[in-house]
Design a protein around this motif. Structure first.
Motif, PDB file in Angstrom:
ATOM      1  N   LEU A 206       0.830  -1.196   0.000  1.00 15.39           N
ATOM      2  CA  LEU A 206       0.000   0.000   0.000  1.00 15.39           C
ATOM      3  C   LEU A 206       0.865   1.246   0.000  1.00 15.39           C
ATOM      4  N   ASP A 207       1.941   1.242   0.793  1.00 15.26           N
ATOM      5  CA  ASP A 207       2.843   2.388   0.817  1.00 15.26           C
ATOM      6  C   ASP A 207       3.482   2.599  -0.557  1.00 15.26           C
ATOM      7  N   ALA A 208       3.863   1.490  -1.195  1.00 14.00           N
ATOM      8  CA  ALA A 208       4.512   1.596  -2.495  1.00 14.00           C
ATOM      9  C   ALA A 208       3.595   2.212  -3.538  1.00 14.00           C
ATOM     10  N   GLU A 209       2.287   2.018  -3.374  1.00 15.00           N
ATOM     11  CA  GLU A 209       1.347   2.535  -4.369  1.00 15.00           C
ATOM     12  C   GLU A 209       1.271   4.059  -4.382  1.00 15.00           C
ATOM     13  N   ARG A 210       1.802   4.688  -3.349  1.00 17.30           N
ATOM     14  CA  ARG A 210       1.806   6.154  -3.352  1.00 17.30           C
ATOM     15  C   ARG A 210       2.620   6.698  -4.519  1.00 17.30           C
ATOM     16  N   GLU A 211       3.552   5.885  -5.021  1.00 15.05           N
ATOM     17  CA  GLU A 211       4.336   6.301  -6.173  1.00 15.05           C
ATOM     18  C   GLU A 211       3.462   6.508  -7.408  1.00 15.05           C
ATOM     19  N   TYR A 212       2.282   5.871  -7.419  1.00 16.22           N
ATOM     20  CA  TYR A 212       1.416   5.944  -8.585  1.00 16.22           C
ATOM     21  C   TYR A 212       0.399   7.080  -8.499  1.00 16.22           C
ATOM     22  N   VAL A 213       0.403   7.841  -7.408  1.00 19.24           N
ATOM     23  CA  VAL A 213      -0.550   8.944  -7.271  1.00 19.24           C
ATOM     24  C   VAL A 213      -0.411   9.964  -8.410  1.00 19.24           C
ATOM     25  N   PRO A 214       0.820  10.336  -8.849  1.00 18.61           N
ATOM     26  CA  PRO A 214       0.917  11.245 -10.006  1.00 18.61           C
ATOM     27  C   PRO A 214       0.236  10.701 -11.258  1.00 18.61           C
ATOM     28  N   MET A 215       0.232   9.368 -11.430  1.00 18.01           N
ATOM     29  CA  MET A 215      -0.457   8.787 -12.577  1.00 18.01           C
ATOM     30  C   MET A 215      -1.959   8.992 -12.470  1.00 18.01           C
ATOM     31  N   VAL A 216      -2.488   8.942 -11.247  1.00 15.52           N
ATOM     32  CA  VAL A 216      -3.904   9.248 -11.041  1.00 15.52           C
ATOM     33  C   VAL A 216      -4.169  10.685 -11.454  1.00 15.52           C
ATOM     34  N   GLY A 217      -3.249  11.580 -11.094  1.00 14.57           N
ATOM     35  CA  GLY A 217      -3.399  12.982 -11.495  1.00 14.57           C
ATOM     36  C   GLY A 217      -3.424  13.143 -12.996  1.00 14.57           C
ATOM     37  N   ASP A 218      -2.558  12.408 -13.691  1.00 11.72           N
ATOM     38  CA  ASP A 218      -2.556  12.451 -15.160  1.00 11.72           C
ATOM     39  C   ASP A 218      -3.893  11.978 -15.719  1.00 11.72           C
ATOM     40  N   SER A 219      -4.400  10.876 -15.165  1.00 11.88           N
ATOM     41  CA  SER A 219      -5.659  10.318 -15.662  1.00 11.88           C
ATOM     42  C   SER A 219      -6.821  11.275 -15.433  1.00 11.88           C
ATOM     43  N   LEU A 220      -6.871  11.883 -14.251  1.00  9.63           N
ATOM     44  CA  LEU A 220      -7.947  12.843 -13.957  1.00  9.63           C
ATOM     45  C   LEU A 220      -7.851  14.058 -14.867  1.00  9.63           C
ATOM     46  N   ALA A 221      -6.633  14.557 -15.024  1.00  7.84           N
ATOM     47  CA  ALA A 221      -6.451  15.719 -15.891  1.00  7.84           C
ATOM     48  C   ALA A 221      -6.819  15.393 -17.331  1.00  7.84           C
ATOM     49  N   SER A 222      -6.502  14.169 -17.755  1.00  9.83           N
ATOM     50  CA  SER A 222      -6.863  13.746 -19.103  1.00  9.83           C
ATOM     51  C   SER A 222      -8.380  13.716 -19.281  1.00  9.83           C
ATOM     52  N   LEU A 223      -9.072  13.232 -18.261  1.00  9.38           N
ATOM     53  CA  LEU A 223     -10.526  13.113 -18.357  1.00  9.38           C
ATOM     54  C   LEU A 223     -11.207  14.473 -18.434  1.00  9.38           C
ATOM     55  N   VAL A 224     -10.765  15.406 -17.611  1.00  8.97           N
ATOM     56  CA  VAL A 224     -11.430  16.711 -17.598  1.00  8.97           C
ATOM     57  C   VAL A 224     -10.877  17.643 -18.663  1.00  8.97           C
ATOM     58  N   GLY A 225      -9.762  17.242 -19.298  1.00  6.26           N
ATOM     59  CA  GLY A 225      -9.250  18.004 -20.417  1.00  6.26           C
ATOM     60  C   GLY A 225      -8.522  19.266 -20.051  1.00  6.26           C
ATOM     61  N   GLU A 226      -8.031  19.363 -18.824  1.00  6.36           N
ATOM     62  CA  GLU A 226      -7.293  20.540 -18.400  1.00  6.36           C
ATOM     63  C   GLU A 226      -5.943  20.098 -17.857  1.00  6.36           C
ATOM     64  N   LEU A 227      -4.876  20.524 -18.522  1.00 11.49           N
ATOM     65  CA  LEU A 227      -3.553  20.102 -18.092  1.00 11.49           C
ATOM     66  C   LEU A 227      -2.570  21.267 -17.995  1.00 11.49           C
ATOM     67  N   ASP A 228      -3.094  22.497 -17.934  1.00 12.02           N
ATOM     68  CA  ASP A 228      -2.181  23.634 -17.925  1.00 12.02           C
ATOM     69  C   ASP A 228      -1.707  24.001 -16.529  1.00 12.02           C
ATOM     70  N   GLY A 229      -2.260  23.384 -15.504  1.00 16.89           N
ATOM     71  CA  GLY A 229      -1.812  23.620 -14.146  1.00 16.89           C
ATOM     72  C   GLY A 229      -2.380  24.854 -13.504  1.00 16.89           C
ATOM     73  N   GLU A 230      -3.167  25.639 -14.227  1.00 20.58           N
ATOM     74  CA  GLU A 230      -3.682  26.889 -13.676  1.00 20.58           C
ATOM     75  C   GLU A 230      -5.199  26.912 -13.601  1.00 20.58           C
TER      76      GLU A 230
END
Length: 231
Positions: free
Chosen positions: A29-53
């Motif tokens: 479970l601790d190791a899976e924290r490394e994959y949290v940025p990938m969740v961020g990529d997937s969410l950003a991909s879904l909502v179509g906003e990736l400019d960070g602002e």
């Protein structure tokens, strides 16, 4: 006396084995924290906003913050505590039931206009943050390593399974560790220069460099959700 010693040895071995299973469960479970940025990529991909602002990006960040907090208070255990032969991937974890979010996901994926997509995207992200923060625990089975490298996060964010329910084709996976690059390539599939785009991604560097490149490409290009190409 010998029987008693033998029984003690067996019990000690069993206890040590179960202790290793519990340790492995928490380690996984601790190791899976490394994959949290990938969740961020997937969410950003879904909502179509990736400019960070954008407001959507801020909402995605709230989901990730809620996820981090939820993982900290999540406990896991062997699926069969009494079975010393169980493998470390036979693990049950406590976590929120995400099935209630499927209607939000459906509305987002079926949006027909940019305004609809933006509205449903925000609702989807807000609902996710609330669920991760407040929903009670249910028993969730963490998949084995060969099913999903991200384990429990694969259960908490089952976008591939939801796409199958909605009969949405899965894009080709050329970059397994950089989901946003798969998204950019999929949306550029009908665009001129897609082969050149793939080459540029490959030459960008490691996964971190490729992710930054694809985020910039997603923000720079204007895509009509998989239907046509416009730049």
């Amino acid at each position: 006396m010998m029987v008693a010693l033998a029984m003690a040895a067996v019990l000690s071995l069993s206890s040590a084995s179960n202790a290793r299973l519990l340790l492995n469960a928490h380690f996984a479970l601790d190791a899976e924290r490394e994959y949290v940025p990938m969740v961020g990529d997937s969410l950003a991909s879904l909502v179509g906003e990736l400019d960070g602002e954008s407001t959507s990006r801020a909402a995605s960040d709230r989901v990730l913050a809620a996820l981090e907090e939820r993982v900290k208070r999540t406990s896991c255990k062997p699926a069969k505590p009494g079975d010393t032969q169980s493998q470390p991937h036979d693990i049950t974890c406590g976590g929120p039931d995400v099935d209630s979010l499927f209607p939000y996901y459906t509305a987002l994926r079926q949006a027909r206009t940019p305004a609809e997509h933006d509205r449903h995207g925000r609702r989807f992200l807000d609902a996710y943050a609330t669920l991760l923060r407040d929903a009670p625990d249910v028993d969730l089975t963490r998949p084995s390593e060969d099913e999903a490298a991200d384990g429990l996060l694969h259960v908490l964010f089952p976008f591939e399974a939801w796409d199958e329910k909605l009969n949405i084709p899965r894009p080709d996976v050329h970059y397994p560790l950089v989901p946003v690059c798969n998204l950019v390539v999929a949306r550029a599939a009908r665009c001129p220069g897609v082969d050149q785009l793939r080459k540029q991604i490959g030459q960008a560097g490691d996964e971190s460099d490729q992710r930054l490149f694809c985020i910039k490409e997603f923000s720079r290009r204007q895509f009509e959700l998989y239907d046509q190409c416009s730049e």
